[in-house]
Design a protein around this motif. Sequence first.
Motif, mmCIF file in Angstrom:
data_model
loop_
_atom_site.group_PDB
_atom_site.id
_atom_site.type_symbol
_atom_site.label_atom_id
_atom_site.label_comp_id
_atom_site.label_asym_id
_atom_site.label_seq_id
_atom_site.Cartn_x
_atom_site.Cartn_y
_atom_site.Cartn_z
ATOM 1 N N ASP A 230 69.691 38.943 120.149
ATOM 2 C CA ASP A 230 70.474 37.775 119.817
ATOM 3 C C ASP A 230 70.965 36.852 120.337
ATOM 4 O OD1 ASP A 230 72.473 38.828 121.377
ATOM 5 O OD2 ASP A 230 74.021 39.688 119.724
ATOM 6 N N THR A 231 70.410 36.245 121.516
ATOM 7 C CA THR A 231 71.435 35.677 122.772
ATOM 8 C C THR A 231 71.252 34.324 122.257
ATOM 9 O OG1 THR A 231 71.127 36.774 124.677
ATOM 10 C CG2 THR A 231 71.143 34.870 124.786
ATOM 11 N N ALA A 232 69.868 33.966 121.327
ATOM 12 C CA ALA A 232 69.998 32.763 120.699
ATOM 13 C C ALA A 232 70.700 31.848 119.498
ATOM 14 C CB ALA A 232 68.269 32.081 120.670
ATOM 15 N N GLN A 233 71.298 32.596 119.263
ATOM 16 C CA GLN A 233 72.222 33.010 118.189
ATOM 17 C C GLN A 233 73.689 32.741 118.657
ATOM 18 O OE1 GLN A 233 69.203 35.053 117.073
ATOM 19 N NE2 GLN A 233 68.779 33.784 116.897
ATOM 20 N N LEU A 234 74.148 32.596 120.041
ATOM 21 C CA LEU A 234 75.418 32.639 120.431
ATOM 22 C C LEU A 234 75.230 31.355 119.781
ATOM 23 C CD1 LEU A 234 75.219 34.702 123.779
ATOM 24 C CD2 LEU A 234 76.215 35.741 121.475
ATOM 25 N N VAL A 235 76.808 31.206 119.528
ATOM 26 C CA VAL A 235 77.357 29.613 119.571
ATOM 27 C C VAL A 235 78.777 29.248 120.825
ATOM 28 C CG1 VAL A 235 78.722 27.686 118.278
ATOM 29 C CG2 VAL A 235 77.310 29.159 116.555
ATOM 30 N N HIS A 236 78.146 28.575 121.991
ATOM 31 C CA HIS A 236 79.393 28.169 122.442
ATOM 32 C C HIS A 236 80.517 27.191 121.898
ATOM 33 C CE1 HIS A 236 76.603 29.000 125.916
ATOM 34 N NE2 HIS A 236 75.406 29.173 125.199
ATOM 35 N N ILE A 237 82.062 28.146 122.227
ATOM 36 C CA ILE A 237 82.985 27.548 121.650
ATOM 37 C C ILE A 237 83.331 26.646 122.893
ATOM 38 C CG2 ILE A 237 85.239 27.540 120.503
ATOM 39 C CD1 ILE A 237 82.412 28.419 119.257
ATOM 40 N N THR A 238 83.444 27.327 124.089
ATOM 41 C CA THR A 238 84.637 26.069 125.481
ATOM 42 C C THR A 238 83.593 26.535 126.202
ATOM 43 O OG1 THR A 238 85.787 28.580 125.889
ATOM 44 C CG2 THR A 238 86.484 27.029 124.474
ATOM 45 N N GLY A 239 83.898 25.240 127.141
ATOM 46 C CA GLY A 239 83.291 25.404 128.467
ATOM 47 C C GLY A 239 81.617 24.966 128.872
ATOM 48 N N PRO A 240 80.959 24.614 129.611
ATOM 49 C CA PRO A 240 79.664 23.037 129.188
ATOM 50 C C PRO A 240 79.022 23.549 129.187
ATOM 51 C CG PRO A 240 80.137 24.789 131.576
ATOM 52 C CD PRO A 240 81.198 25.344 130.888
ATOM 53 N N GLN A 241 79.035 23.925 128.436
ATOM 54 C CA GLN A 241 78.141 24.199 127.474
ATOM 55 C C GLN A 241 77.769 24.118 126.068
ATOM 56 O OE1 GLN A 241 76.193 28.125 129.105
ATOM 57 N NE2 GLN A 241 74.463 27.085 128.752
ATOM 58 N N ALA A 242 79.190 23.686 125.651
ATOM 59 C CA ALA A 242 79.808 23.810 124.833
ATOM 60 C C ALA A 242 79.305 22.543 124.188
ATOM 61 C CB ALA A 242 80.952 23.927 124.509
ATOM 62 N N THR A 243 79.201 22.206 122.854
ATOM 63 C CA THR A 243 78.862 20.602 122.437
ATOM 64 C C THR A 243 79.402 19.914 121.138
ATOM 65 O OG1 THR A 243 76.588 21.593 121.016
ATOM 66 C CG2 THR A 243 77.038 20.633 123.340
ATOM 67 N N ASP A 244 80.682 21.125 120.608
ATOM 68 C CA ASP A 244 81.398 20.869 119.625
ATOM 69 C C ASP A 244 80.635 21.277 118.495
ATOM 70 O OD1 ASP A 244 83.463 20.074 120.498
ATOM 71 O OD2 ASP A 244 82.992 18.222 120.312
ATOM 72 N N GLY A 245 79.428 21.869 118.348
ATOM 73 C CA GLY A 245 78.466 22.398 117.977
ATOM 74 C C GLY A 245 77.569 21.765 117.624
ATOM 75 N N GLU A 246 77.627 20.529 118.028
ATOM 76 C CA GLU A 246 76.520 20.228 117.782
ATOM 77 C C GLU A 246 74.514 20.589 118.422
ATOM 78 O OE1 GLU A 246 76.749 15.643 118.806
ATOM 79 O OE2 GLU A 246 78.231 15.581 117.651
ATOM 80 N N ALA A 247 74.749 21.117 119.473
ATOM 81 C CA ALA A 247 73.202 21.792 119.932
ATOM 82 C C ALA A 247 72.861 23.095 119.139
ATOM 83 C CB ALA A 247 74.303 22.948 121.188
ATOM 84 N N GLU A 248 73.956 23.759 118.279
ATOM 85 C CA GLU A 248 74.033 24.554 117.435
ATOM 86 C C GLU A 248 73.117 24.853 116.297
ATOM 87 O OE1 GLU A 248 75.817 26.126 120.747
ATOM 88 O OE2 GLU A 248 76.230 24.673 118.935
ATOM 89 N N TYR A 249 74.612 23.304 115.265
ATOM 90 C CA TYR A 249 73.946 23.308 113.888
ATOM 91 C C TYR A 249 73.497 22.136 113.893
ATOM 92 C CZ TYR A 249 77.256 27.421 113.839
ATOM 93 O OH TYR A 249 77.738 28.917 114.211
ATOM 94 N N GLY A 250 73.123 21.345 114.405
ATOM 95 C CA GLY A 250 72.914 19.459 114.344
ATOM 96 C C GLY A 250 74.119 18.442 113.850
ATOM 97 N N VAL A 251 74.854 19.235 114.226
ATOM 98 C CA VAL A 251 76.085 18.292 113.198
ATOM 99 C C VAL A 251 77.123 19.062 114.325
ATOM 100 C CG1 VAL A 251 75.256 17.632 110.967
ATOM 101 C CG2 VAL A 251 77.242 19.775 111.312
ATOM 102 N N ARG A 252 78.502 17.652 114.139
ATOM 103 C CA ARG A 252 80.057 18.044 115.250
ATOM 104 C C ARG A 252 80.701 18.980 114.417
ATOM 105 N NH1 ARG A 252 85.450 16.548 115.576
ATOM 106 N NH2 ARG A 252 85.779 17.185 118.299
ATOM 107 N N VAL A 253 81.268 20.281 114.438
ATOM 108 C CA VAL A 253 81.680 21.294 113.639
ATOM 109 C C VAL A 253 83.214 20.909 114.348
ATOM 110 C CG1 VAL A 253 81.991 23.323 113.024
ATOM 111 C CG2 VAL A 253 79.034 22.591 113.086
#
Length: 267
Positions: A230-253
């Motif tokens: 399930d590592t690919a389904q992790l959503v980065h909420i904070t930190g340098p890898q966080a993109t406000d959800g854009e990387a995971e969902y394609g939109v800013r969340v």
Amino acid sequence: MSWLTAEQIAHFQEYGYVAVEKIFDADEVAAMLAELERFKREGLGRNVATEGDGVTHSTTKVNYQIIPLNDKSALFRALPFCDKVIACITDLIGQPFVRQLDQIFLKPGRSGVGTDWHTDNAYFQISDPTKGTAMWIALHDATIENGTLHVIPNSHREAFAHERDPNSDHHIHFQADESRAVPVCVPAGGAAFFNYGIAHATKRNNTDRERAGLAYHFLRTDFIVPSRPDTAQLVHITGPQATDGEAEYGVRVAGTWEQEVRKLIGR
């Protein structure tokens, strides 16, 4: 900014769990319940209870599970990015962190059964269970009568031998000393936080009304297990890898929680 009190943080660090009576207000609870009602109408729940053989589903016992949520609801997708949720998780396990899992368990009145004793780390297998935490949100008032969450304080310092739960089609469990258990009663909108090593269970709903618990799991980024499927389904909420959800969902969340609440309550 800290959301929890110093006493609440200390309780979590000492005992492995803490109950917070109010995190979400009446409008936010109403929005979450509106989504739950939609899930029910659309038949998105699955009864994971069995008659005890681990295979045949029960006709008399019900434990509805809806998982995952982030692909079904913009509201539940946005919740982990909410400022107060980020503040709570930061207070308890630090940063940076990811959202690992989201789900709802619904227990109908009278027929709703619990989820048996287990630890989350029996599933997740991280090296330090105190670096992950569940956030169990009461969507209805959670009481002893309707089978609220129960925990065993300090149990993250112990090891438990889990095996397949014959009363579920996929869960695992262990035999707990229930004399050590503490019920966690919180009103709708309140939450219990407990680290991945804390033994916990929910009980049967003995009332005439349904009860639902919304559960998120958050993990410190530096304790991610790369080999987990399930590592690919992790959503980065904070930190340098966080993109406000854009990387995971394609939109800013991030920042959309209040907007999604207003959509659902018509304001």
